[in-house]
Design an enzyme around this catalytic site. Structure first.
Site, PDB file in Angstrom:
ATOM      1  N   PRO A 216       0.836  -1.202   0.000  1.00 22.84           N
ATOM      2  CA  PRO A 216       0.000   0.000   0.000  1.00 22.84           C
ATOM      3  C   PRO A 216       0.872   1.255   0.000  1.00 22.84           C
ATOM      4  CG  PRO A 216      -0.105  -1.118   2.137  1.00 22.84           C
ATOM      5  CD  PRO A 216       0.702  -1.995   1.221  1.00 22.84           C
TER       6      PRO A 216
ATOM      7  N   GLY B  45       3.612   4.348   5.110  1.00 24.63           N
ATOM      8  CA  GLY B  45       4.767   4.149   5.987  1.00 24.63           C
ATOM      9  C   GLY B  45       5.474   2.825   5.763  1.00 24.63           C
TER      10      GLY B  45
ATOM     11  N   ASP C  59      14.851   3.907   4.237  1.00 26.75           N
ATOM     12  CA  ASP C  59      13.980   3.167   3.316  1.00 26.75           C
ATOM     13  C   ASP C  59      14.745   2.647   2.104  1.00 26.75           C
ATOM     14  OD1 ASP C  59      12.176   4.240   5.084  1.00 26.75           O
ATOM     15  OD2 ASP C  59      10.677   4.730   3.568  1.00 26.75           O
TER      16      ASP C  59
HETATM   17  O1  PMV Z   1       6.594   7.020   7.235  1.00 24.30           O
HETATM   18  P1  PMV Z   1       7.912   6.547   6.775  1.00 24.30           P
HETATM   19  O2  PMV Z   1       7.959   5.093   6.499  1.00 24.30           O
HETATM   20  O3  PMV Z   1       8.467   7.349   5.633  1.00 24.30           O
HETATM   21  O4  PMV Z   1       8.943   6.713   7.986  1.00 24.30           O
HETATM   22  C1  PMV Z   1       9.362   7.962   8.423  1.00 24.30           C
HETATM   23  C2  PMV Z   1      10.376   7.765   9.495  1.00 24.30           C
HETATM   24  C3  PMV Z   1      10.882   9.074  10.118  1.00 24.30           C
HETATM   25  O5  PMV Z   1      11.833   8.681  11.100  1.00 24.30           O
HETATM   26  C4  PMV Z   1       9.778   9.829  10.797  1.00 24.30           C
HETATM   27  C5  PMV Z   1      11.553   9.966   9.091  1.00 24.30           C
HETATM   28  C6  PMV Z   1      12.816   9.400   8.485  1.00 24.30           C
HETATM   29  O6  PMV Z   1      13.159   9.870   7.375  1.00 24.30           O
HETATM   30  O7  PMV Z   1      13.479   8.549   9.088  1.00 24.30           O
END
Ligand code: PMV
Length: 291
Positions: free
Chosen positions: A73, A77, A125
């Site tokens: 999805p 996140g 990521d």
């Molecule tokens: O929502 P996501 O999966 O992009 O995670 C963001 C994680 C944070 O720590 C809030 C930001 C980051 O870039 O690490």
């Protein structure tokens, strides 16, 4: 005619989101499902709707058509934009014989995410999508950890969230109440370090996830629906549960005994949310097939 299809996994933050933005440690993991991207050489410019894909072609200096089949999805996140970017770069690299190494793809994907997200991206990521497995992050340093067979359930609150906005909210709170925020970020870092010492103990990891969730709530990145899913998971037998990613919506994760996974999935779905069970994906970006 050849086509190149490559896939990359999604990711969850097991511990440490938001705190990693301020150099504290965190732990992220590659999970199934994956995103599949097929690239084909073509003389005419492709018409991708995604700025991530457009930037991949621009950075590689080629033109082609692209087909994305995502089982992840989006905007929830689970790192779908990073997975799309990494898989697209790898497919272009293959189709056009560019000879880039994985490390180059990870770096290029991070630069693209950063550009599209106007400077707000951590390499988490794109690292996880490229290399897979379990990853420990501190500042800009990343280290692969020995793989663990965690039994996880992911719940999608179906509430839209915006990562950049949530990161900004924490920054504002930090300016307004540094005396409260700093110790909370420090405590989240301590939770990640404790988790590092307990990777083979899911019961302890569950406890630590519960603490991490409460600390994220203090930072104001919770959401009533996320907490509802977290509480429902714990009541259905999970060892622990927390929101994952930026919060304010998006997804949560629960760590469970294997036999309780389907009960936890049902408990989350009974709260008007979507859920699926998953485990570690040890492989990062990989070639799927040639046609
Ligand atoms: O929502 P996501 O999966 O992009 O995670 C963001 C994680 C944070 O720590 C809030 C930001 C980051 O870039 O690490």
């Amino acid at each position: 005619m050849t086509v190149a299809t490559w896939s990359a996994p999604g990711k969850v933050f097991l511990f440490g989101e938001h705190a990693v933005v301020y150099g504290r440690p965190g732990i992220a993991m590659a999970v199934r499902p994956r995103v599949f991207v097929t690239v084909r050489k073509s003389r005419t410019a492709h018409h991708a709707k995604s700025p991530y894909i457009d930037n991949c072609f621009d950075e590689m200096g080629v033109r082609g058509s692209v087909y994305v089949n995502s089982q992840l999805p989006s905007s929830s996140g689970l790192g779908s934009s990073a997975a799309v970017t990494v898989a697209t770069l790898a497919a272009i690299n293959d189709e056009f014989g560019k000879k880039l190494q994985r490390e180059d793809i990870a770096n290029m994907a991070f630069a693209i995410e950063k550009k599209v997200q106007k400077g707000r991206a951590s390499p988490t990521d794109t690292t996880v999508a490229t290399f897979g497995g379990l990853v420990f992050i501190t500042g800009l340093a990343r280290r692969r950890l020995p793989p663990q067979n965690f039994q996880l359930v992911i719940g999608n609150s179906m509430v839209q969230h915006n990562t950049a906005r949530m990161v900004e909210m924490v920054a504002e709170l930090k300016t307004k109440s540094p005396e409260i925020c700093e110790p909370v970020l420090e405590a989240i870092g301590a939770v990640s370090l404790s988790a590092m010492r307990a990777l083979s103990d899911p019961v302890r990891l569950g406890e630590l996830m519960n603490m991490n969730h409460a600390l994220l709530d203090v930072l104001g990145v919770g959401h009533p629906q996320l907490s509802r899913l977290v509480l429902a998971s714990r009541a259905a037998g999970a060892y622990g549960a927390k929101l994952t990613g930026a919060g304010g919506g998006g997804c949560m994760i629960a760590i469970c005994p294997k036999h309780a996974k389907s009960r936890v999935v049902s408990a989350i779905e009974a709260c008007d949310a979507r859920a699926f069970s998953t485990t570690i994906d040890q492989e990062g970006v990989r070639k799927e097939k040639d046609a």
